[in-house]
Write a protein that holds these residues in place. Sequence first.
Motif, PDB file in Angstrom:
ATOM      1  N   ARG A  52      14.033 -37.910 -38.636  1.00 14.85           N
ATOM      2  CA  ARG A  52      14.211 -37.351 -37.428  1.00 14.85           C
ATOM      3  C   ARG A  52      13.231 -37.449 -36.242  1.00 14.85           C
ATOM      4  O   ARG A  52      12.047 -37.411 -36.353  1.00 14.85           O
ATOM      5  N   ILE A  53      13.402 -38.409 -35.090  1.00 17.48           N
ATOM      6  CA  ILE A  53      12.431 -38.525 -34.094  1.00 17.48           C
ATOM      7  C   ILE A  53      12.358 -37.490 -33.099  1.00 17.48           C
ATOM      8  O   ILE A  53      13.368 -37.155 -32.404  1.00 17.48           O
ATOM      9  N   ASN A  54      11.375 -36.597 -33.129  1.00 17.21           N
ATOM     10  CA  ASN A  54      11.120 -35.399 -32.296  1.00 17.21           C
ATOM     11  C   ASN A  54      10.557 -35.818 -30.801  1.00 17.21           C
ATOM     12  O   ASN A  54       9.509 -36.213 -30.661  1.00 17.21           O
ATOM     13  N   ILE A  55      11.576 -35.718 -29.659  1.00 16.52           N
ATOM     14  CA  ILE A  55      11.173 -36.179 -28.481  1.00 16.52           C
ATOM     15  C   ILE A  55      11.099 -34.903 -27.705  1.00 16.52           C
ATOM     16  O   ILE A  55      12.102 -34.111 -27.268  1.00 16.52           O
ATOM     17  N   PRO A  56      10.114 -34.299 -26.833  1.00 17.70           N
ATOM     18  CA  PRO A  56       9.992 -33.192 -25.909  1.00 17.70           C
ATOM     19  C   PRO A  56      11.135 -33.184 -24.962  1.00 17.70           C
ATOM     20  O   PRO A  56      11.838 -34.334 -24.540  1.00 17.70           O
ATOM     21  N   PRO A  57      11.432 -32.389 -24.293  1.00 16.39           N
ATOM     22  CA  PRO A  57      12.614 -32.143 -23.549  1.00 16.39           C
ATOM     23  C   PRO A  57      12.367 -32.960 -22.151  1.00 16.39           C
ATOM     24  O   PRO A  57      13.321 -33.492 -21.935  1.00 16.39           O
ATOM     25  N   VAL A  58      11.303 -32.981 -21.566  1.00 20.04           N
ATOM     26  CA  VAL A  58      11.028 -33.890 -20.302  1.00 20.04           C
ATOM     27  C   VAL A  58      11.107 -35.160 -20.466  1.00 20.04           C
ATOM     28  O   VAL A  58      12.006 -36.056 -19.827  1.00 20.04           O
TER      29      VAL A  58
ATOM     30  N   GLU B   6       3.160 -34.775 -22.614  1.00 18.06           N
ATOM     31  CA  GLU B   6       4.069 -33.249 -22.586  1.00 18.06           C
ATOM     32  C   GLU B   6       3.336 -32.503 -23.704  1.00 18.06           C
ATOM     33  O   GLU B   6       3.430 -31.290 -23.458  1.00 18.06           O
ATOM     34  N   ARG B   7       2.967 -32.947 -24.835  1.00 21.89           N
ATOM     35  CA  ARG B   7       2.360 -32.138 -25.890  1.00 21.89           C
ATOM     36  C   ARG B   7       1.058 -31.584 -25.435  1.00 21.89           C
ATOM     37  O   ARG B   7       0.583 -30.574 -25.989  1.00 21.89           O
ATOM     38  N   ALA B   8       0.338 -32.359 -24.711  1.00 26.03           N
ATOM     39  CA  ALA B   8      -1.134 -31.862 -24.578  1.00 26.03           C
ATOM     40  C   ALA B   8      -1.104 -31.129 -23.196  1.00 26.03           C
ATOM     41  O   ALA B   8      -1.753 -30.283 -23.212  1.00 26.03           O
ATOM     42  N   TRP B   9      -0.235 -31.251 -22.320  1.00 24.91           N
ATOM     43  CA  TRP B   9      -0.088 -30.437 -21.082  1.00 24.91           C
ATOM     44  C   TRP B   9       0.977 -29.266 -21.013  1.00 24.91           C
ATOM     45  O   TRP B   9       0.756 -28.450 -20.335  1.00 24.91           O
ATOM     46  N   SER B  10       1.929 -29.546 -21.447  1.00 27.08           N
ATOM     47  CA  SER B  10       2.968 -28.679 -21.499  1.00 27.08           C
ATOM     48  C   SER B  10       4.239 -29.481 -20.742  1.00 27.08           C
ATOM     49  O   SER B  10       3.902 -30.325 -20.011  1.00 27.08           O
ATOM     50  N   SER B  11       5.480 -29.019 -21.034  1.00 32.25           N
ATOM     51  CA  SER B  11       6.692 -29.703 -20.163  1.00 32.25           C
ATOM     52  C   SER B  11       6.567 -29.611 -18.667  1.00 32.25           C
ATOM     53  O   SER B  11       6.655 -30.486 -17.947  1.00 32.25           O
TER      54      SER B  11
END
Length: 376
Positions: A4-10, A86-91
């Motif tokens: 499964r490819i995990n893609i952050p929400p934004v 997004e993982r480094a800064w937050s959404s």
Amino acid sequence: MPPRINIPPVTRILLIVLGLQSVLSAAIRYRQWTAHSEIVIPYLNLVPQLSLIYPWTFLSTTLVESNIFTLTIACLTLFHGGRYLERAWSSRELAKFLLITALVSNVLCFATMIVLFAFTRNERWTLTTIAGTIPFQISFLVAFSQLVPAHTVTLFRGLVSLRVPRFPILYMGLVTLLCMTPILTSASFFLANFGFLTSWTYLRFYKPVFPDLETSQPSSLRGDASETFAFAEFFPGPVRPFVASLADQLFNVLVAMRLCTPFSPADLSVARGETSFMQRGAPGSARAEAERRRALALKALDQRLHAATAHSAPVRSQSAGPPHTPTASTPAPSTTGPTVQTQPGLVGSQTAMTAQAEGLLGETNYNPDGDDGRSG
């Protein structure tokens, strides 16, 4: 079962909107296509002469690509760059960064087209479509230049070696060349330049910095006062002094207009106190470095314990008597407690970010004080 490819929400939302709007634009163009006219979609794309009654186009136009080549590049850029930032800064911070970059770049490009029309009286400028993810792409490169400024990317099996801050200028040169072909419009040139200036200005002076709980860093700290993120660092060495002098003059003008504020002593002290492993903009830099060192120490201790256990096992197997009971003079190696592999959260966020950057940018190495490489 495929992974499964995990893609952050934004990032996921941006990819979905980009695909839907680009497909819709292609369908409309296909239905209305004629050989004698150029099709514009003023309610989806930003067209200076027609889109003032559709104000949402100042944002929606950024997520519309007009051909399969630019759409493929846009999807790859958003997928890799968006996930990393997004993982480094937050959404929330990524959404704010992209919103400012897209809106300001499109407004400035819109104003430039109006000014060019006023000087030339050529209606072609006001009918040029302003669209595409170019502001996002150049802003990702600027952000990478802030996060990993000392990394070098090697391309074509070592034939070309470039430091990360060189990529924004190279990208702008590539866009300029493509503007001379049917692939990109003349508006893309302005979008690339305005996107570069907007993203750098926001990261340099306005972006909030994550507070570090292990230092006296103030929680209201903004921007990045480090020398590695100065405007002149994006340019090659021979022109860097001229660019630095020009940038200082422009900065003084912006300060006089109260658009920018000089860095405070706290900003400068934090910038001077950075080590080669701690990049501003990464959450918990000092804490991440402490965790990284603790993880290395635990790993070395774990290896020594395993080596001692493996060395003493043959000695116990050769003994004919009952198993030896440890005494005060012969302490048994302690094997209780989890090893490094089962300790949660020991590897710092900066190490993880560096590993992701290497996977995204290709073969990289860290050289904080070295030259820029063969073509730098």
